[in-house]
Design an enzyme around this catalytic site. Structure first.
Site, PDB file in Angstrom:
ATOM      1  N   GLU A 144      46.615  30.601  51.218  1.00 57.62           N
ATOM      2  CA  GLU A 144      47.922  31.133  51.265  1.00 57.62           C
ATOM      3  C   GLU A 144      48.348  31.637  52.870  1.00 57.62           C
ATOM      4  O   GLU A 144      47.758  31.953  53.557  1.00 57.62           O
ATOM      5  CB  GLU A 144      47.949  32.527  50.493  1.00 57.62           C
ATOM      6  CG  GLU A 144      47.418  32.342  48.978  1.00 57.62           C
ATOM      7  CD  GLU A 144      47.300  33.611  48.118  1.00 57.62           C
ATOM      8  OE1 GLU A 144      47.718  34.878  48.672  1.00 57.62           O
ATOM      9  OE2 GLU A 144      46.960  33.370  46.907  1.00 57.62           O
TER      10      GLU A 144
ATOM     11  N   ASP B 251      49.978  32.356  40.605  1.00 63.77           N
ATOM     12  CA  ASP B 251      50.261  33.204  41.530  1.00 63.77           C
ATOM     13  C   ASP B 251      49.458  33.299  42.730  1.00 63.77           C
ATOM     14  O   ASP B 251      49.554  34.013  43.801  1.00 63.77           O
ATOM     15  CB  ASP B 251      50.297  34.738  40.760  1.00 63.77           C
ATOM     16  CG  ASP B 251      50.967  35.483  41.725  1.00 63.77           C
ATOM     17  OD1 ASP B 251      51.896  35.555  42.139  1.00 63.77           O
ATOM     18  OD2 ASP B 251      50.198  36.829  41.790  1.00 63.77           O
TER      19      ASP B 251
ATOM     20  N   ASP C 233      34.221  36.877  28.412  1.00 66.77           N
ATOM     21  CA  ASP C 233      33.817  37.569  29.278  1.00 66.77           C
ATOM     22  C   ASP C 233      32.243  37.560  29.568  1.00 66.77           C
ATOM     23  O   ASP C 233      31.653  37.413  28.588  1.00 66.77           O
ATOM     24  CB  ASP C 233      33.929  38.937  29.203  1.00 66.77           C
ATOM     25  CG  ASP C 233      34.193  39.983  30.605  1.00 66.77           C
ATOM     26  OD1 ASP C 233      35.567  40.457  30.771  1.00 66.77           O
ATOM     27  OD2 ASP C 233      33.149  40.116  31.304  1.00 66.77           O
TER      28      ASP C 233
ATOM     29  N   HIS D  83      51.790  35.212  45.319  1.00 67.15           N
ATOM     30  CA  HIS D  83      51.059  36.214  45.103  1.00 67.15           C
ATOM     31  C   HIS D  83      51.553  37.625  45.261  1.00 67.15           C
ATOM     32  O   HIS D  83      51.331  38.454  45.739  1.00 67.15           O
ATOM     33  CB  HIS D  83      50.010  36.221  46.479  1.00 67.15           C
ATOM     34  CG  HIS D  83      48.641  37.034  46.111  1.00 67.15           C
ATOM     35  ND1 HIS D  83      47.512  36.824  46.742  1.00 67.15           N
ATOM     36  CD2 HIS D  83      48.141  38.045  45.258  1.00 67.15           C
ATOM     37  CE1 HIS D  83      46.385  37.384  46.107  1.00 67.15           C
ATOM     38  NE2 HIS D  83      47.095  38.096  45.279  1.00 67.15           N
TER      39      HIS D  83
END
Ligand code: NAI
Length: 411
Positions: free
Chosen positions: A269, A264, A181, A292
């Site tokens: 999209e 996903d 991270d 998604h």
């Protein structure tokens, strides 16, 4: 301007569109709202009419609330987006008109984490290929290429709400957890931090991405990073379509560098169900594609409805905006019995608060609590005062040239 006055008997109208989960109703009723429901997305005349009549509007992602609609809604107090995103609302105009917008950014965290865990297991077992084979009538019973996840290493990129949940669940299944991270994060359980993405890619049997879409994460997994991964390892992208270069991932799958992939989210999209979807990942072995839906569960819808309804109720009851996405964050505890709460939104220019104090002091009105916050252009202050006998004081506050909006609540 006449200040919007609210007392215990006031019942604001909330118009809820797009089949917001019904648990919202109980929370809003409890706070004194009257609720009207509209089936589909709010658009055209029904949108205009709703904005004319309602103090609160609740939508999901399909209703578009743009500048003109907000400007033509003088009585609108707040907008609830019963979803994660808020770009269907013109946030800037809403802010400048004194209308806070609320959403539920993390209510579907668990849903995404659970899908990710399921995909980790399915990729290691090649479950989707086996299932597709049987749908085609092909029986192929074999243990070859199927593995347990216990003892395997999962590399989590982005250790925020979702990444840290995946960490806990993966460890419960006996996996070793690494995470990377850009912010310092407390490792949960026995998870290990890796300062360099490269190190994590090199050590993991499956890499799962849970970073936001930013310039830094745009295309962050491309040919070079895929080459750093262990041969035959798996990749999961349930974050944002921009994060993975799918053409490079498709090459890595074909060459066997990647053993499997689950996605996903995609750079492009379809906007509507039934529209054609195309991706370089289609037709490849051990690839799980989902439309998604990572965060789309009934539980998440319920959690979203509860969270946004609570935020709207708190804003109505206390004026609290600390969780709004477009507004100065102001929060004061419940007002004391007998007191007046003045919620005043004004242009962020010097001297306004001073003049408000002077006005109240000139009528001998004592202030018992106060909290002001500002964004670049807009300031919001809540003042708790003893009862104001002279209505002209409140009118004077409402009529200051800098005032954008004012609400007064009597307890
Ligand atoms: P979050 O904001 O809680 O966590 C994101 C983490 O990524 C933070 O810890 C941040 O420091 C870290 N990060 C940011 N830039 C980074 C970088 N360049 N390298 C490494 N770490 C970086 O977000 P949350 O809720 O965990 O969501 C993660 C992603 O999942 C987001 O992209 C979100 O849009 C997506 N999402 C997808 C859903 C779906 O339906 N598939 C549903 C919900 C969220």
């Amino acid at each position: 301007m006449t200040p919007h006055t609210q007392d215990k008997q006031s019942a604001p109208l909330a118009i809820l569109a797009e089949n917001v989960h019904t648990v919202a109703d109980a929370v809003l009723h409890e706070a004194g709202f009257t609720i009207e429901r509209i089936g589909g997305a709010l658009e055209g005349e029904p949108l205009r009419s709703a904005l004319q009549r309602a103090q609160f509007i609740g939508i999901r992602s399909k209703s578009q609330i743009r500048r003109l609609s907000i400007e033509e809604a003088p009585g609108l107090l707040a907008i609830g987006c019963f979803c994660i995103g808020t770009n269907q609302v013109d946030l800037d105009t809403a802010e400048h008109r004194g209308v806070p917008v609320f959403n539920a950014p993390f209510a579907n965290t668990r849903s995404v984490a659970e899908l990710t865990i399921a995909e980790i297991v399915c990729l290691f077992r090649r479950t989707f290929d086996q299932s597709s084979g049987l749908h085609r009538g092909e029986w192929d019973k074999s243990a070859e290429g199927s593995h347990e996840v216990r003892g395997r290493t999962v590399g989590i990129v982005g250790y925020g709400h979702i990444g840290s949940q995946v960490s806990v669940l993966a460890e419960a299944m006996g996996m070793r957890v690494l995470f990377h991270d850009i912010a310092r994060k407390l490792p949960l359980g026995n998870a290990h931090f890796r300062a360099k993405l490269d190190e994590l890619l090199h050590e993991s049997d499956v890499v799962t991405l849970h970073v936001p879409s930013t310039p830094l994460t745009d295309g962050m997994i491309g040919a070079k990073q895929l080459a750093r991964m262990k041969r035959g390892s798996h990749l999961i992208n349930n974050a944002r379509g921009s994060v993975v270069q799918y053409a490079a991932a498709a090459d890595a799958l074909r060459s066997g560098q990647l053993g499997g992939l689950a996605a996903d989210v995609f750079p492009e999209e379809p906007l509507r169900n039934g529209e054609r979807f195309e991706s370089p990942l289609q037709g490849l072995t051990n690839v799980i594609l989902t439309p998604h839906v990572g965060g789309s569960t009934e539980e998440a819808q319920e959690a979203i409805a509860l969270e946004v309804a609570e935020k709207l109720s708190r804003f109505w009851r206390d004026g609290s905006t600390s969780s709004a996405v477009n507004f100065p964050g102001v929060d004061l505890p419940h007002q004391r019995v007998g007191e007046l709460r003045i919620m005043h939104v004004h242009r962020n220019v010097p001297g306004v608060l001073g003049r408000m104090h002077t006005l109240l002091a000139s009528r001998n009105v004592n202030i018992s609590a106060e909290f002001l916050q500002s964004t670049r252009d807009v300031s919001y202050v809540i003042l708790d005062t003893e009862p104001v006998q002279d209505p002209a004081v409140l009118r004077a506050l409402a009529e200051m040239p800098e005032t954008i909006r004012m609400r007064v609540a009597r307890s």
